[in-house]
Design an enzyme around this catalytic site. Structure first.
Site, mmCIF file in Angstrom:
data_model
loop_
_atom_site.group_PDB
_atom_site.id
_atom_site.type_symbol
_atom_site.label_atom_id
_atom_site.label_comp_id
_atom_site.label_asym_id
_atom_site.label_seq_id
_atom_site.Cartn_x
_atom_site.Cartn_y
_atom_site.Cartn_z
ATOM 1 N N GLU A 107 0.250 -0.385 0.300
ATOM 2 C CA GLU A 107 -0.459 -0.051 0.150
ATOM 3 C C GLU A 107 1.114 1.389 0.413
ATOM 4 O O GLU A 107 0.082 2.235 0.578
ATOM 5 C CB GLU A 107 -0.783 0.438 1.285
ATOM 6 C CG GLU A 107 0.071 -0.168 2.620
ATOM 7 C CD GLU A 107 -0.558 -1.706 3.282
ATOM 8 O OE1 GLU A 107 0.591 -2.643 2.566
ATOM 9 O OE2 GLU A 107 0.416 -1.201 3.903
ATOM 10 N N HIS A 126 -7.883 -3.996 -1.094
ATOM 11 C CA HIS A 126 -6.804 -4.174 -0.016
ATOM 12 C C HIS A 126 -5.905 -2.598 0.210
ATOM 13 O O HIS A 126 -6.180 -2.352 1.002
ATOM 14 C CB HIS A 126 -6.694 -5.763 -0.136
ATOM 15 C CG HIS A 126 -5.738 -5.901 1.445
ATOM 16 N ND1 HIS A 126 -6.351 -6.470 2.440
ATOM 17 C CD2 HIS A 126 -4.336 -5.601 1.646
ATOM 18 C CE1 HIS A 126 -5.466 -6.676 2.918
ATOM 19 N NE2 HIS A 126 -4.629 -6.662 2.972
ATOM 20 N N GLU A 127 -5.328 -3.172 -0.992
ATOM 21 C CA GLU A 127 -4.545 -1.616 -0.513
ATOM 22 C C GLU A 127 -5.339 -0.860 -1.031
ATOM 23 O O GLU A 127 -4.560 0.102 -0.156
ATOM 24 C CB GLU A 127 -3.280 -2.384 -1.779
ATOM 25 C CG GLU A 127 -2.741 -3.397 -2.044
ATOM 26 C CD GLU A 127 -2.045 -4.129 -1.019
ATOM 27 O OE1 GLU A 127 -2.384 -2.985 -0.013
ATOM 28 O OE2 GLU A 127 -2.266 -5.157 -0.855
ATOM 29 N N HIS A 165 -6.303 0.541 2.634
ATOM 30 C CA HIS A 165 -4.823 0.494 3.988
ATOM 31 C C HIS A 165 -4.967 2.857 3.557
ATOM 32 O O HIS A 165 -4.278 3.078 4.515
ATOM 33 C CB HIS A 165 -3.959 0.477 2.587
ATOM 34 C CG HIS A 165 -3.530 -1.167 3.315
ATOM 35 N ND1 HIS A 165 -3.600 -1.439 5.183
ATOM 36 C CD2 HIS A 165 -3.116 -2.071 2.713
ATOM 37 C CE1 HIS A 165 -2.853 -2.861 4.825
ATOM 38 N NE2 HIS A 165 -2.477 -2.821 3.802
ATOM 39 N N GLU A 203 -4.171 -4.787 9.292
ATOM 40 C CA GLU A 203 -4.197 -5.735 8.111
ATOM 41 C C GLU A 203 -5.760 -5.835 8.990
ATOM 42 O O GLU A 203 -5.882 -6.278 7.044
ATOM 43 C CB GLU A 203 -3.400 -7.077 8.146
ATOM 44 C CG GLU A 203 -1.984 -6.196 7.512
ATOM 45 C CD GLU A 203 -1.814 -5.700 6.155
ATOM 46 O OE1 GLU A 203 -3.069 -6.226 5.471
ATOM 47 O OE2 GLU A 203 -0.853 -5.047 5.901
ATOM 48 N N ASP A 248 9.232 -9.967 9.098
ATOM 49 C CA ASP A 248 8.863 -10.471 7.997
ATOM 50 C C ASP A 248 7.632 -11.754 7.914
ATOM 51 O O ASP A 248 7.232 -10.892 6.979
ATOM 52 C CB ASP A 248 10.291 -11.118 6.971
ATOM 53 C CG ASP A 248 10.983 -9.779 6.361
ATOM 54 O OD1 ASP A 248 10.401 -9.354 6.003
ATOM 55 O OD2 ASP A 248 12.397 -10.419 6.188
ATOM 56 N N TYR A 273 -4.774 -9.924 10.218
ATOM 57 C CA TYR A 273 -5.730 -10.213 8.894
ATOM 58 C C TYR A 273 -7.291 -10.861 9.431
ATOM 59 O O TYR A 273 -8.435 -9.706 9.216
ATOM 60 C CB TYR A 273 -5.533 -11.030 7.587
ATOM 61 C CG TYR A 273 -4.237 -10.337 6.340
ATOM 62 C CD1 TYR A 273 -3.012 -10.789 7.300
ATOM 63 C CD2 TYR A 273 -4.137 -9.601 5.960
ATOM 64 C CE1 TYR A 273 -2.106 -10.014 7.223
ATOM 65 C CE2 TYR A 273 -2.547 -9.484 4.808
ATOM 66 C CZ TYR A 273 -1.786 -8.619 5.670
ATOM 67 O OH TYR A 273 -0.476 -8.147 4.440
HETATM 68 N N1 BES Z 1 1.431 -4.051 4.231
HETATM 69 C C1 BES Z 1 0.618 -5.618 3.240
HETATM 70 C C2 BES Z 1 2.177 -6.359 2.595
HETATM 71 C C3 BES Z 1 3.096 -6.805 3.894
HETATM 72 C C4 BES Z 1 2.254 -7.092 4.782
HETATM 73 C C5 BES Z 1 4.095 -6.587 3.404
HETATM 74 C C6 BES Z 1 3.657 -7.445 6.275
HETATM 75 C C7 BES Z 1 5.414 -6.962 4.582
HETATM 76 C C8 BES Z 1 4.741 -7.129 5.962
HETATM 77 C C9 BES Z 1 0.124 -5.725 2.233
HETATM 78 O O1 BES Z 1 -1.395 -4.828 2.235
HETATM 79 C C10 BES Z 1 -0.663 -6.897 2.226
HETATM 80 O O2 BES Z 1 -1.615 -7.634 2.969
HETATM 81 N N2 BES Z 1 -0.822 -7.848 1.067
HETATM 82 C C11 BES Z 1 -1.663 -8.747 0.757
HETATM 83 C C12 BES Z 1 -2.656 -8.705 -0.052
HETATM 84 C C13 BES Z 1 -3.703 -9.762 0.139
HETATM 85 C C14 BES Z 1 -4.063 -9.760 1.652
HETATM 86 C C15 BES Z 1 -5.064 -9.108 -0.658
HETATM 87 C C16 BES Z 1 -0.727 -10.294 -0.060
HETATM 88 O O3 BES Z 1 0.524 -9.146 -0.241
HETATM 89 O O4 BES Z 1 -0.888 -11.297 -0.253
HETATM 90 ZN ZN ZN Z 2 -2.683 -4.681 3.623
#
Ligand code: BES
Ligand code: ZN
Length: 659
Positions: A304, A328-329, A332, A351, A407, A415
Site C-alpha cells: 500500500e 485491500h491496498e 489501507h 491488516e 517479515d 488479517y
Molecule cells: N501491507 C501488506 C504487505 C506486507 C505485510 C508486507 C507485512 C510486509 C509485511 C499488504 O497490504 C498486504 O496485505 N498484502 C497482501 C494482500 C492480500 C491480503 C489481499 C499480500 O501481499 O498477499
Molecule cells: Zn494489507
C-alpha cells in the site's frame, strides 16, 4: 455411477457440508489477559530509534540509482525535532549501508562533520548508527551507499523484465527493510514528510510513494514531494520501462508497455472502489491513487505505498476475479496509511481493519455472495493456520514478551481474525452505527500512529459506552487478547460454495464430474473452494481426471496454482512437475510459492526437486523470497517417499503464510 442430484438437493447437501466444515474450534477456555500498559511504554522492538528523545519531521533525499553497480548512493537530510533537551545522540537504523560522512547544520547554517559509530550488524535489526549531536542540530545529513544485496531492493536485469530492453528496480520497505536503502528512524511510531531528488539513466522512469506526475518526461532527473506525514515502511521507489494510462482523473496504472492494456482492463473498477470507500469512511486524503504493476518476482500480492500501490502481476487473470487485492491496498489509504499501527505487534490495526474494509468494498461493488465467498475462504484457512500456531501469537494484539519475526509479523490472525472481530462489532452495533464509528475513528486518528489500547479507549468512549449492554468487556478482551476464535463469532455461509461442496462430494463418491453448465459458471473463488476442500491426497487417476477436464496444470491463475501443485505433489502426480517448476521459477510471490515448496520438502524426492528449482530460480527471486525458501529448505526433514497409493492422509499440508 451415482447420478448428480437436483439443484435443490445439491443445496441441502451443501448446507450440511458447510455446517460441518465451518464449525468453530471450542471457545478458548483460558481467561482473557488484561490489556498491556498504555501507549507511552510501548516500545518498537524492531527499531533502534529513540522517539522519546528525537523525531524526524522531514526527510530530504538526494540520491542516484546505479543499475550497473546495483546501488543507491547519495545523502539523506533529516529535519529533527528534539523532544528531550538533554539528548546528545541521534540513533538511526541501517542495514548493509556504507556510511561515508555525517554532518550537522550549525546555527549559522554551515555544515560541520559529526562523529558517528556504526555498530556490528544484528541479524534481525541491522546496524545501529549512533551520531553524536551535542548541539542537537536542527538538521543532520548522512552520506551513504547501499549494498547490491540490500534486503529491501530488487535489481532486475533487462532479461528479467517483460519487455527485455531496460533494467528494473523496486523497493519493498515493510516491515523493516527501508533501513536497507535509507538510513532512518525505521519505526511506524514516527511520521514525517519527505522530498527526493533522484537521478538515474535517462531511459528509465522513476516513481516514488509521492506526487508522481502522469505526464513526467523521462530524462533521468526526477523530483518528488510527499507532503503528508508517513511512517518509514511506506517509503517506496521503483524504476524501469514504465508507462502510464489513466483509469479516471485521479487514478491510473503504471506498468511495462507489454502489460499496460491488460492491467488497465483488469483494474478498471479502481475509481469506483475509491468512491465507495469515500462514501463509507470519508474523503481519500492522498490526492492521486495509482497502481504500479511490478514484475512477477514481487514478493507480495500488493503493498500500500501511499499514492502508488505496488501490485503483483499474478492477479491479472482476465476476469477481474482477484481484484479484491486492489480493494485491500486502496483500503489501507484509511486503515494503515492514515491511521497506522505504532509497531508490528499491533499489526491487526492495519491488516485486520483493511481486510474488513476490503470486504465492504467488494460487497458494494460485486455483491454479498462474492464478499461471503472471500470471507469463507479466508476463515477456512485461518482455522487451519491458527490450530498450529503458538498460543501467544493467536491473539490479535501480541503481548510484549512474545517475539515476532518482522517479515512474518502479520499472520492470518492479524488479517482474518481482525476482520472477523470488526464484523462481530458491526453485527452487534448495527451497520449504520458501526460505519459512523469507523468514519469517526479514521478522522480522529488521521496521520497518527496508535496502539491497540488507544483504539480500545476510543472505541469505549465512542461505541461501547454509547450503546451500553451491546457487547461485554469479557467479549472484547477475548477477541483482542485471547488465543483462538470466540465461539460466538459470526458465521458466514456461501450459497455458491454449497453447490461446490455438493459437486465435490458427488465426484469423490462417484467419479462423476459436475455438469459443464455448473462449472462453466464458476469463478476463481469457487475453484479455490473446490480444490481446498478436497482430501489432502488423491489418487493419480483422480488428479488426471480433474486435470483433463479443467487443465489445472499450467494454469495462469496463481491462486489456483498454489492449491493445485501442492495437492499434485502430495499425491505423487508427477505429471505436473514440469509446469510446477516453471511456475515456481517465474513467480516470486511468497504466498503463492511457499505452499508448493512446503509440499515438496516433505519427501526426499520432493526436496531434491525443490533444491533444483530454487537453484535455477534464485537469481530472479527477491531477497525476501530467497530468505524464506532458503530457511525452508535448510530446515527440511523429509520422510522417504512412500508409494502414492499408501500415502497417509498427509499432515504434509502445511499452512500457507498469510502474505
Ligand atoms: N501491507 C501488506 C504487505 C506486507 C505485510 C508486507 C507485512 C510486509 C509485511 C499488504 O497490504 C498486504 O496485505 N498484502 C497482501 C494482500 C492480500 C491480503 C489481499 C499480500 O501481499 O498477499
Ligand atoms: Zn494489507
Amino acid at each position: 455411477m451415482r447420478p448428480l442430484r437436483s439443484a435443490a438437493g445439491l443445496l441441502a447437501l451443501a448446507v450440511l457440508a458447510l455446517t460441518a466444515c465451518n464449525r468453530d474450534a471450542a471457545p478458548a477456555a483460558e481467561p482473557a489477559a488484561p490489556p498491556a500498559q498504555a501507549a507511552a511504554v510501548d516500545r518498537d522492538e524492531h527499531s533502534y530509534a529513540e522517539p522519546d528523545k528525537v523525531v524526524t519531521e522531514d526527510l530530504a533525499l538526494d540520491i542516484a540509482l546505479d543499475f550497473d553497480a546495483k546501488t543507491i548512493a547519495g545523502t539523506a537530510t533529516y529535519t529533527l525535532q528534539w523532544t528531550d533537551q538533554a539528548a546528545t545522540q541521534l540513533v538511526l537504523d541501517t542495514r548493509d549501508l556504507t556510511i561515508s560522512k555525517v554532518e550537522g547544520e550549525a546555527a549559522g547554517g554551515q555544515w560541520q562533520p559529526l562523529q558517528y559509530a556504526l555498530a556490528d550488524a544484528d541479524a534481525t535489526l541491522g546496524s545501529k548508527l549512533t551520531i553524536e549531536t551535542p548541539e542537537r542540530n536542527a538538521k543532520v545529513r548522512v552520506t551513504y551507499v547501499t549494498s547490491p544485496d540490500a534486503s529491501g531492493l530488487q535489481w532486475l536485469t533487462p532479461e528479467m523484465t517483460e519487455g527485455k530492453q531496460l533494467p528494473f528496480m523496486f523497493s519493498q520497505s515493510q516491515q523493516i527493510h527501508a533501513r536497507s536503502w535509507v538510513p532512518l528512524q525505521d519505526t511506524p511510531a514516527i511520521r514525517y514528510t519527505y522530498t527526493a531528488h533522484v537521478t538515474a539513466r535517462p531511459d528509465v522512469m522513476v516513481l516514488m510513494s509521492a506526487d508522481n506526475d502522469p505526464a513526467a518526461q523521462r530524462d533521468g532527473d526526477y523530483s518528488f514531494k510527499m507532503p503528508q506525514k508517513i511512517p518509514s515502511y511506506l517509503m517506496a521507489i521503483a524504476a524501469g520501462d514504465l508507462v502510464f494510462q489513466e483509469i479516471s482523473g485521479r487514478a491510473g496504472v503504471w506498468a511495462e508497455p507489454a502489460m499496460i492494456d491488460r492491467a488497465v482492463a483488469e483494474f478498471a473498477d479502481t475509481e469506483k472502489m475509491i468512491e465507495v470507500t469515500e462514501q463509507l469512511y470519508g474523503p481519500y486524503r492522498w490526492e492521486r491513487y495509482d497502481l504500479l504493476i511490478l514484475p512477477p518476482s514481487f514478493p507480495y500480492g500488493g503493498m500500500e505505498n501511499p499514492r502508488l500501490s505496488f501490485i503483483t502481476p499474478t492477479v491479472i487473470v482476465g476476469d477481474k476475479s482477484l481484484v479484491s487485492l486492489i480493494a485491500h491496498e486502496l483500503a489501507h489509504s484509511w486503515s494503515g496509511n492514515l491511521v497506522t499501527f505504532s509497531s508490528a505487534k499491533h499489526g491487526w490495526l492495519n491488516e485486520g481493519f483493511t481486510s474488513y474494509v476490503e470486504n465492504r468494498i467488494v460487497e458494494s461493488l460485486y455483491g454479498k455472495e462474492v464478499s461471503d465467498m472471500e470471507y469463507v475462504i479466508a476463515r477456512n484457512s485461518l482455522r487451519e493456520n491458527i490450530a498450529s500456531m503458538p498460543e501467544g501469537t493467536q491473539a490479535l494484539a501480541v503481548k510484549p514478551d512474545v517475539a515476532l519475526d518482522a517479515d512474518d509479523a502479520l499472520s492470518a490472525v492479524s488479517y482474518d481474525k481482525g476482520a472477523w472481530f470488526l464484523q462481530f462489532l458491526e453485527q452487534r452495533f448495527g451497520r449504520e452505527n458501526f460505519d459512523t464509528f469507523l468514519r469517526g475513528y479514521f478522522d480522529h486518528f488521521a496521520f497518527q500512529s496508535i496502539t491497540t489500547e488507544q483504539f480500545l479507549a476510543y472505541a469505549k468512549e465512542n461505541l461501547f459506552d454509547k450503546f451500553p449492554d451491546t457487547v461485554t468487556d469479557a467479549e472484547i478482551q477475548e477477541w483482542v487478547y485471547a488465543p483462538g476464535i470466540p465461539g460466538y463469532a459470526p458465521q458466514v455461509m456461501s450459497r455458491n460454495f454449497g453447490i461446490v461442496d455438493s459437486a465435490r462430494l458427488a465426484w469423490l463418491g462417484s467419479a462423476q464430474l459436475p455438469p459443464r453448465q455448473i462449472t462453466d459458471a464458476w469463478s476463481t473463488q469457487e475453484w479455490l473452494h473446490f480444490l481446498e476442500s478436497l482430501p489432502p491426497t488423491l489418487t493419480v487417476e483422480q488428479l488426471a481426471q480433474l486435470d483433463e477436464a479443467y487443465t489445472f496444470t499450467g494454469t495462469d491463475n496463481g491462486e489456483i496454482a498454489m492449491r493445485w501443485y501442492p495437492l499434485a505433489v502430495r499425491s505423487g502426480y508427477t505429471q505436473a512437475n514440469e509446469a510446477l517448476a516453471e511456475f515456481t521459477t517465474r513467480v516470486g510471490r511468497r504466498k503463492l510459492i511457499m505452499p508448493i515448496y512446503t509440499a515438496l520438502v516433505q519427501t526426499e524426492a520432493g526436496l531434491a526437486l525443490a533444491k533444483q528449482i530454487f537453484e535455477t530460480a534464485r537469481p530472479g527471486y527477491h531477497p525476501i523470497t530467497t530468505g524464506s525458501v532458503e530457511t525452508l529448505i535448510n530446515e527440511a526433514k523429509p520422510a522417504p517417499a512412500p508409494a502414492p497409493a499408501e500415502t497417509p492422509a498427509a499432515d504434509a499440508a502445511a499452512p500457507a503464510p498469510a502474505n
